[in-house]
Structure formats: structure tokens, C-alpha cells
Design a protein around this motif. Structure first.
Motif, PDB file in Angstrom:
ATOM      1  N   GLU A 200      94.528  18.977  46.057  1.00  0.00           N
ATOM      2  CA  GLU A 200      94.677  17.678  45.399  1.00  0.00           C
ATOM      3  C   GLU A 200      93.289  17.173  45.027  1.00  0.00           C
ATOM      4  N   PHE A 201      93.109  16.799  43.750  1.00  0.00           N
ATOM      5  CA  PHE A 201      91.793  16.434  43.244  1.00  0.00           C
ATOM      6  C   PHE A 201      91.835  15.057  42.592  1.00  0.00           C
ATOM      7  N   ARG A 202      90.723  14.349  42.719  1.00  0.00           N
ATOM      8  CA  ARG A 202      90.610  13.019  42.131  1.00  0.00           C
ATOM      9  C   ARG A 202      90.349  13.111  40.633  1.00  0.00           C
ATOM     10  N   GLY A 203      91.042  12.279  39.885  1.00  0.00           N
ATOM     11  CA  GLY A 203      90.795  12.155  38.456  1.00  0.00           C
ATOM     12  C   GLY A 203      90.679  10.687  38.097  1.00  0.00           C
ATOM     13  N   PHE A 204      89.861  10.376  37.112  1.00  0.00           N
ATOM     14  CA  PHE A 204      89.664   8.979  36.752  1.00  0.00           C
ATOM     15  C   PHE A 204      89.009   8.879  35.379  1.00  0.00           C
ATOM     16  N   SER A 205      88.866   7.663  34.908  1.00  0.00           N
ATOM     17  CA  SER A 205      88.123   7.400  33.681  1.00  0.00           C
ATOM     18  C   SER A 205      86.694   7.057  34.067  1.00  0.00           C
ATOM     19  N   SER A 206      85.736   7.765  33.474  1.00  0.00           N
ATOM     20  CA  SER A 206      84.327   7.516  33.790  1.00  0.00           C
ATOM     21  C   SER A 206      83.625   6.747  32.680  1.00  0.00           C
ATOM     22  N   ASN A 207      84.411   6.104  31.820  1.00  0.00           N
ATOM     23  CA  ASN A 207      83.835   5.319  30.727  1.00  0.00           C
ATOM     24  C   ASN A 207      84.458   3.922  30.749  1.00  0.00           C
ATOM     25  N   TYR A 208      83.637   2.890  30.915  1.00  0.00           N
ATOM     26  CA  TYR A 208      84.163   1.526  31.033  1.00  0.00           C
ATOM     27  C   TYR A 208      84.973   1.163  29.796  1.00  0.00           C
ATOM     28  N   SER A 209      86.170   0.639  30.008  1.00  0.00           N
ATOM     29  CA  SER A 209      87.063   0.350  28.883  1.00  0.00           C
ATOM     30  C   SER A 209      87.761  -0.998  29.004  1.00  0.00           C
ATOM     31  N   GLY A 210      87.290  -1.859  29.872  1.00  0.00           N
ATOM     32  CA  GLY A 210      87.912  -3.170  29.984  1.00  0.00           C
ATOM     33  C   GLY A 210      88.119  -3.574  31.427  1.00  0.00           C
ATOM     34  N   TYR A 211      88.757  -4.721  31.610  1.00  0.00           N
ATOM     35  CA  TYR A 211      88.910  -5.287  32.948  1.00  0.00           C
ATOM     36  C   TYR A 211      89.724  -4.376  33.875  1.00  0.00           C
TER      37      TYR A 211
END
Length: 357
Positions: A200-211
Motif C-alpha cells: 500500500e503506497f501513499r499518493g497525493f497532489s504535490s501542486n497547490y490547487s486551492g483551499y
């Protein structure tokens, strides 16, 4: 001097301890060939640069010690101006290292090109990824299912990701498996990943896109081929919760359901200011849309499974934005899930939103 040495050692120890506060060093603990290759490339570049950094730091300390005012035995040469040997060292070694780094950059950018298919005896699994506000939607076109905030795939099988965005630009990142790749509205980017083992691996957005940016997190599950097929069968049968009891099972992901997935992108204070200050028809429509969407969520969207997907949904998201460049009616109001109508619309939206800040 003793106090200075103790202070330096204390700060160094504190810095070393603080570097471990974020958990494991995931970029150095890769679980797939792409991430492992990128990690090795990064460490090779660091080692090469340390060939200059470490000697420079040692010499800075040594020179300061050797030529201190109290050392009467140190050479004093006030008319010294040039040394060919020193010039060769201080210029030659960095130039050689820079040339090696340039070659590594060229080689690595081709070797680990995110668009480059991975070599494998198994056929790749295609997954379409949509960056929504503020969540990740994964569509499996071959299996005709979809998920929200969860990605599952078989181990040792190439996964061919096709990415786009239904709002602002985002960066898709699973550190243990690959580098990041941008997802942009009206465009399709590619990313190929592969997991060596189950996990199981962490995934996320690494670019700020809002609140709601901090809520754009998901789990990537590498499972056995049998477990993957069992999961697909369960989701298609509307029984995905038997595999993941914390998930929500739904039926079809169509345009109406897709539009309902959009979260608000403003705080309640901003929404109240938009409603209070709306005077023109456009401002009133924007305020009404903001009211309908509500404030941004403070918790990630729950994992959701869809037993079927409307055909062409992924392509329609791209086309919604591309149509703005081909003579579409730019005066049409914005509907959740559709592209901004025009640059004027976006400018007014930002202006009205800023009044609540």
C-alpha cells in the motif's frame, strides 16, 4: 572553543533527528523500477556534488584553523596572487563533475521518461485519472469500473496512467513508485508505473490547487493478480465493500454523478462576501454557483466504487475545455464539472472571491 563545539554538535544532532519526523525516507525506499531508477540517479548526482562540497567544507575549516591569528608558524605571503595548480583544481574538477551531471541528466531524462512504456512480459493495465476538486477519480476503461481516491492494480504489471484535470493544474505523485506528473485541463499526460511487490503506497497532489488541496490524498494498492480480479468482479457486482468495508459502493459514474463530485473551492467567509457584494448578473450567477457547491471540504472524499462508467467520460472532460478554443459560446454560465467559459469569467471570479479574503 569547547562551548562552540558543543553547540555545533547539538544543532547537528537536532537537525538529524528532525529529518526523521516525516516517517520513512520514501524517495530512498522505492518499491518499483521507475522510482528505484530515479532514486539511484538522484543519489548519484548527490555523491558527485559531495566531491566538491565535502573537501570545500573541510578546507574552509582547516584554513581558518591553520591561519588563525595565534598561529605564528603559518606562512604569511601578502604579495601572493596566482597558482596554476590551484586554478586547475578549483576549475577543472567542477567542470568535469558538471559534464558528468549533464550526461546523467540527458540519459536519465530519456531512460525515465514518464511517457516511455515499461518493458514487461505482461500487458499494461490502462487507468484514466481525473484530478477533480478536490479528489482523484480513477477510471478503468477495460474493466468499465471507476473509483474515487483509491487506485488498485496487480503487482509486477505495468500500469499506463492517462491523466487530465477538471479544474486547475495538479501534480499526481506516488513517491514509492514513480516521479510526479502534471494533470492539466484540456490536456492528457502519461505516466507509467510498476510495483515489484504487493503493498500500500501513499499518493497525493504535490501542486497547490486551492483551499482543499491538502485533502487530495489517495491510497495505491498493489495486489496479486487473483486479488485484483476478485476486486474488479466485486465492484462490478456492486459488492466492493466486501473487499474494502470503509468504501462506498455506487452504481454508475455518468455525467450527472461526475458533476456532483465537485467540492466547493472557497471558505464560508468568501461565499458570504460573494453573495453580499454581487451586483451584476454574472456576479450573481457566480455567487449562486458558490452557494450550491458550498465551502471546501476539510476531510478527504471517502473511497467510492462505481460498478460501471459512462462511455467516453474521460474524453468528454478534455473536450469540455478544448471546445473553448474552437468557437464555443464563452458567455454560457459555468456548470459544476464543466470548464470555465472565458478568461473574463475567470478574472471576475477571482476578483469577487478576493473580496472575502
Amino acid at each position: 572553543m569547547r562551548q562552540t563545539i558543543l553547540a555545533v554538535l547539538s544543532l547537528s544532532t537536532m537537525a538529524a533527528l528532525l529529518t526523521g519526523c516525516g516517517g520513512d525516507l520514501v524517495l530512498l525506499n522505492s518499491k518499483g523500477p521507475v522510482a528505484a531508477g530515479q532514486s539511484n540517479l538522484m543519489m548519484t548526482a548527490i555523491y558527485l556534488m559531495l566531491l566538491v562540497v565535502i573537501p570545500s567544507a573541510i578546507m574552509a575549516l582547516w584554513f581558518g584553523w591553520k591561519y588563525r591569528a595565534s598561529n605564528k608558524d603559518a606562512d604569511y605571503q601578502p604579495t601572493w596572487s596566482h597558482s596554476t595548480a590551484i586554478e586547475i583544481v578549483v576549475w577543472g574538477i567542477p567542470v568535469i563533475i558538471i559534464c558528468i551531471l549533464a550526461w546523467l541528466t540527458w540519459w536519465g531524462s530519456h531512460k525515465y521518461d514518464p511517457y516511455r512504456p515499461l518493458e514487461s512480459e505482461k500487458a499494461p493495465l490502462t487507468v484514466q485519472v481525473i484530478a477533480e476538486q478536490f479528489k482523484w477519480i480513477f477510471i478503468y476503461p477495460e474493466q468499465n469500473i471507476a473509483t474515487v481516491n483509491e487506485l488498485r492494480f496487480p503487482e509486477q504489471t505495468p500500469v499506463s496512467l492517462r491523466l487530465t484535470s477538471n479544474f486547475t493544474m495538479n501534480s499526481f505523485f506516488i513517491p514509492a513508485l514513480s516521479g510526479q506528473i502534471y494533470a492539466m485541463a484540456g490536456m492528457q499526460t502519461h505516466l507509467n508505473v510498476l510495483a515489484d511487490n504487493t503493498g500500500e503506497f501513499r499518493g497525493f497532489s504535490s501542486n497547490y490547487s486551492g483551499y482543499g488541496f491538502s485533502q487530495m490524498r489517495f491510497k495505491a494498492h498493489s495486489v496479486t493478480q487473483a486479488d485484483f480480479e476478485q476486486w474488479v468482479t466485486a465492484v462490478k457486482a456492486g459488492q466492493g465493500t466486501t473487499i474494502n468495508p470503509q468504501a462506498v459502493q455506487k452504481t454508475v459514474l455518468d455525467q450527472a454523478e461526475f458533476a456532483s463530485l465537485r467540492d466547493g473551492n472557497r471558505s464560508q467567509k468568501q461565499i458570504d462576501a460573494m453573495v453580499r457584494n454581487a451586483k451584476t448578473e454574472l456576479e450573481k450567477k457566480l455567487a449562486a454557483t458558490a452557494l450550491k457547491e458550498g465551502p471546501y471540504k476539510t476531510q478527504p472524499h471517502p473511497v467510492t466504487y462505481y460498478s460501471s462508467v459512462e462511455q467516453g467520460l474521460f474524453e468528454s472532460v478534455i473536450n469540455n475545455y478544448m471546445s473553448n478554443y474552437h468557437g464555443a459560446d464563452h458567455s454560457a454560465p459555468v456548470v459544476a464539472g464543466e470548464a470555465p467559459a472565458s478568461e473574463t469569467h475567470v478574472a471576475v471570479e477571482h476578483a469577487t472571491a478576493s473580496q472575502g479574503e
